[in-house]
Design a protein around this motif. Sequence first.
Motif, PDB file in Angstrom:
ATOM      1  N   GLN A   1       0.835  -1.214   0.000  1.00  0.00           N
ATOM      2  CA  GLN A   1       0.000   0.000   0.000  1.00  0.00           C
ATOM      3  C   GLN A   1       0.859   1.249   0.000  1.00  0.00           C
ATOM      4  O   GLN A   1       0.697   2.142  -0.835  1.00  0.00           O
ATOM      5  CB  GLN A   1      -0.894   0.041   1.248  1.00  0.00           C
ATOM      6  CG  GLN A   1      -2.138  -0.800   1.210  1.00  0.00           C
ATOM      7  CD  GLN A   1      -2.945  -0.632   2.489  1.00  0.00           C
ATOM      8  OE1 GLN A   1      -3.070   0.475   3.020  1.00  0.00           O
ATOM      9  NE2 GLN A   1      -3.479  -1.720   2.997  1.00  0.00           N
ATOM     10  N   LEU A   2       1.776   1.292   0.951  1.00  0.00           N
ATOM     11  CA  LEU A   2       2.635   2.470   1.085  1.00  0.00           C
ATOM     12  C   LEU A   2       3.487   2.664  -0.165  1.00  0.00           C
ATOM     13  O   LEU A   2       3.665   3.792  -0.634  1.00  0.00           O
ATOM     14  CB  LEU A   2       3.526   2.342   2.319  1.00  0.00           C
ATOM     15  CG  LEU A   2       4.524   3.493   2.532  1.00  0.00           C
ATOM     16  CD1 LEU A   2       3.818   4.827   2.684  1.00  0.00           C
ATOM     17  CD2 LEU A   2       5.408   3.218   3.746  1.00  0.00           C
ATOM     18  N   PHE A   3       4.003   1.573  -0.721  1.00  0.00           N
ATOM     19  CA  PHE A   3       4.848   1.683  -1.906  1.00  0.00           C
ATOM     20  C   PHE A   3       4.111   2.376  -3.048  1.00  0.00           C
ATOM     21  O   PHE A   3       4.632   3.305  -3.675  1.00  0.00           O
ATOM     22  CB  PHE A   3       5.332   0.307  -2.361  1.00  0.00           C
ATOM     23  CG  PHE A   3       6.068   0.352  -3.676  1.00  0.00           C
ATOM     24  CD1 PHE A   3       7.403   0.718  -3.719  1.00  0.00           C
ATOM     25  CD2 PHE A   3       5.413   0.068  -4.872  1.00  0.00           C
ATOM     26  CE1 PHE A   3       8.079   0.800  -4.925  1.00  0.00           C
ATOM     27  CE2 PHE A   3       6.076   0.146  -6.085  1.00  0.00           C
ATOM     28  CZ  PHE A   3       7.413   0.513  -6.106  1.00  0.00           C
ATOM     29  N   HIS A   4       2.892   1.919  -3.348  1.00  0.00           N
ATOM     30  CA  HIS A   4       2.146   2.507  -4.469  1.00  0.00           C
ATOM     31  C   HIS A   4       1.832   3.985  -4.221  1.00  0.00           C
ATOM     32  O   HIS A   4       1.937   4.809  -5.140  1.00  0.00           O
ATOM     33  CB  HIS A   4       0.860   1.722  -4.717  1.00  0.00           C
ATOM     34  CG  HIS A   4       1.077   0.425  -5.427  1.00  0.00           C
ATOM     35  ND1 HIS A   4       1.608   0.349  -6.692  1.00  0.00           N
ATOM     36  CD2 HIS A   4       0.839  -0.855  -5.040  1.00  0.00           C
ATOM     37  CE1 HIS A   4       1.692  -0.922  -7.065  1.00  0.00           C
ATOM     38  NE2 HIS A   4       1.240  -1.667  -6.080  1.00  0.00           N
ATOM     39  N   LEU A   5       1.458   4.316  -2.999  1.00  0.00           N
ATOM     40  CA  LEU A   5       1.152   5.709  -2.676  1.00  0.00           C
ATOM     41  C   LEU A   5       2.399   6.580  -2.783  1.00  0.00           C
ATOM     42  O   LEU A   5       2.354   7.695  -3.321  1.00  0.00           O
ATOM     43  CB  LEU A   5       0.555   5.801  -1.271  1.00  0.00           C
ATOM     44  CG  LEU A   5      -0.802   5.125  -1.074  1.00  0.00           C
ATOM     45  CD1 LEU A   5      -1.167   5.082   0.407  1.00  0.00           C
ATOM     46  CD2 LEU A   5      -1.900   5.828  -1.860  1.00  0.00           C
ATOM     47  N   ALA A   6       3.525   6.064  -2.259  1.00  0.00           N
ATOM     48  CA  ALA A   6       4.778   6.830  -2.284  1.00  0.00           C
ATOM     49  C   ALA A   6       5.285   6.999  -3.706  1.00  0.00           C
ATOM     50  O   ALA A   6       5.698   8.094  -4.107  1.00  0.00           O
ATOM     51  CB  ALA A   6       5.826   6.142  -1.416  1.00  0.00           C
ATOM     52  N   GLU A   7       5.262   5.921  -4.491  1.00  0.00           N
ATOM     53  CA  GLU A   7       5.790   5.992  -5.856  1.00  0.00           C
ATOM     54  C   GLU A   7       4.989   6.971  -6.713  1.00  0.00           C
ATOM     55  O   GLU A   7       5.533   7.610  -7.617  1.00  0.00           O
ATOM     56  CB  GLU A   7       5.778   4.607  -6.498  1.00  0.00           C
ATOM     57  CG  GLU A   7       6.524   4.576  -7.833  1.00  0.00           C
ATOM     58  CD  GLU A   7       6.342   3.281  -8.587  1.00  0.00           C
ATOM     59  OE1 GLU A   7       7.344   2.743  -9.082  1.00  0.00           O
ATOM     60  OE2 GLU A   7       5.193   2.804  -8.693  1.00  0.00           O
ATOM     61  N   PHE A   8       3.701   7.112  -6.422  1.00  0.00           N
ATOM     62  CA  PHE A   8       2.841   7.987  -7.222  1.00  0.00           C
ATOM     63  C   PHE A   8       3.044   9.464  -6.884  1.00  0.00           C
ATOM     64  O   PHE A   8       2.609  10.336  -7.626  1.00  0.00           O
ATOM     65  CB  PHE A   8       1.374   7.596  -7.015  1.00  0.00           C
ATOM     66  CG  PHE A   8       0.456   8.053  -8.120  1.00  0.00           C
ATOM     67  CD1 PHE A   8       0.622   7.573  -9.417  1.00  0.00           C
ATOM     68  CD2 PHE A   8      -0.569   8.946  -7.867  1.00  0.00           C
ATOM     69  CE1 PHE A   8      -0.221   7.992 -10.439  1.00  0.00           C
ATOM     70  CE2 PHE A   8      -1.421   9.367  -8.888  1.00  0.00           C
ATOM     71  CZ  PHE A   8      -1.246   8.885 -10.173  1.00  0.00           C
ATOM     72  N   SER A   9       3.707   9.731  -5.768  1.00  0.00           N
ATOM     73  CA  SER A   9       3.956  11.120  -5.367  1.00  0.00           C
ATOM     74  C   SER A   9       5.088  11.722  -6.196  1.00  0.00           C
ATOM     75  O   SER A   9       6.166  11.133  -6.317  1.00  0.00           O
ATOM     76  CB  SER A   9       4.322  11.171  -3.880  1.00  0.00           C
ATOM     77  OG  SER A   9       4.797  12.461  -3.526  1.00  0.00           O
TER      78      SER A   9
END
Length: 275
Positions: free
Chosen positions: A65-73
């Motif tokens: 979850q965190l990876f996808h949110l962080a990468e999209f930033s």
Amino acid sequence: MSRGRKLESFKDYQRALKNKYGIGQGSAYKPWLETKDVKGHGTRSIIFGRKSQRSHHMMSSIETQLFHLAEFSDSIVDIREQFPILPLNYTQKVASMLGVKHPTHPKTKEPIIMTTDQLLTIDSTQGISYLAISVKPESESDEQRVLEKIDIERVCWELLGVKFSYFTGNELTRIQSRNLAWATAPFRENPTRFSDEQIRSTLAVIKVGQYFFEDLCNKLILMNIASHDEAQLLIRYLIADKFIDVDLSSYIPELGILGVKSIAVMQRGVMNGTS
């Protein structure tokens, strides 16, 4: 299935460092722990990073979850998972200072190298900074031993001048992450590229508001902007590369509705007006 590396003793740690685990950045970084190295009940996954151009090792669904949110930033330019806090005697001194037991290997009882789930590199107007994040499910967030180990991490990073945060995830982040995984999945290791004309024509069709996803795909097909096989991919591409900003709070493939919040301006093959 390949066997994991042995990380039970100080000699094992020295060998790992010699082989450049836990060292580097971007595509050159090798996580201290890989999915095959850890036995556990979490939903492990390997995700090829669009920014890093390497495989990222996630040990749980919440880390994903965190990876996808962080990468999209836009401001986050690198994600280094399973990042080791070195040297070993540093975390030992901090644990001693806090009056808590340093983590040890369950088999050898020797002290282990502590890792932080994700170390983010942030590029902002203030320059490059870092954010260390410990990822744990909310169900574990009040367990005494878990809190003790997080405290060691926190103090270690803060003494180094790095901000530290704690991520438990929730229903909203779970849905947002699923949407981002769905949108970006086809464009990771083998990215599909669309022509400027296809992108420009599609952006001319899409307005701010809600669409039935299938109807929008059919419209692109009828207008000869995209083939039947391309239409869905083209819309996912526009989301993944931020040509359109959409509502991520409901799972788009399941609901079948696309809520468009804003549209980027594209001129001569260059996006303008994106956040």
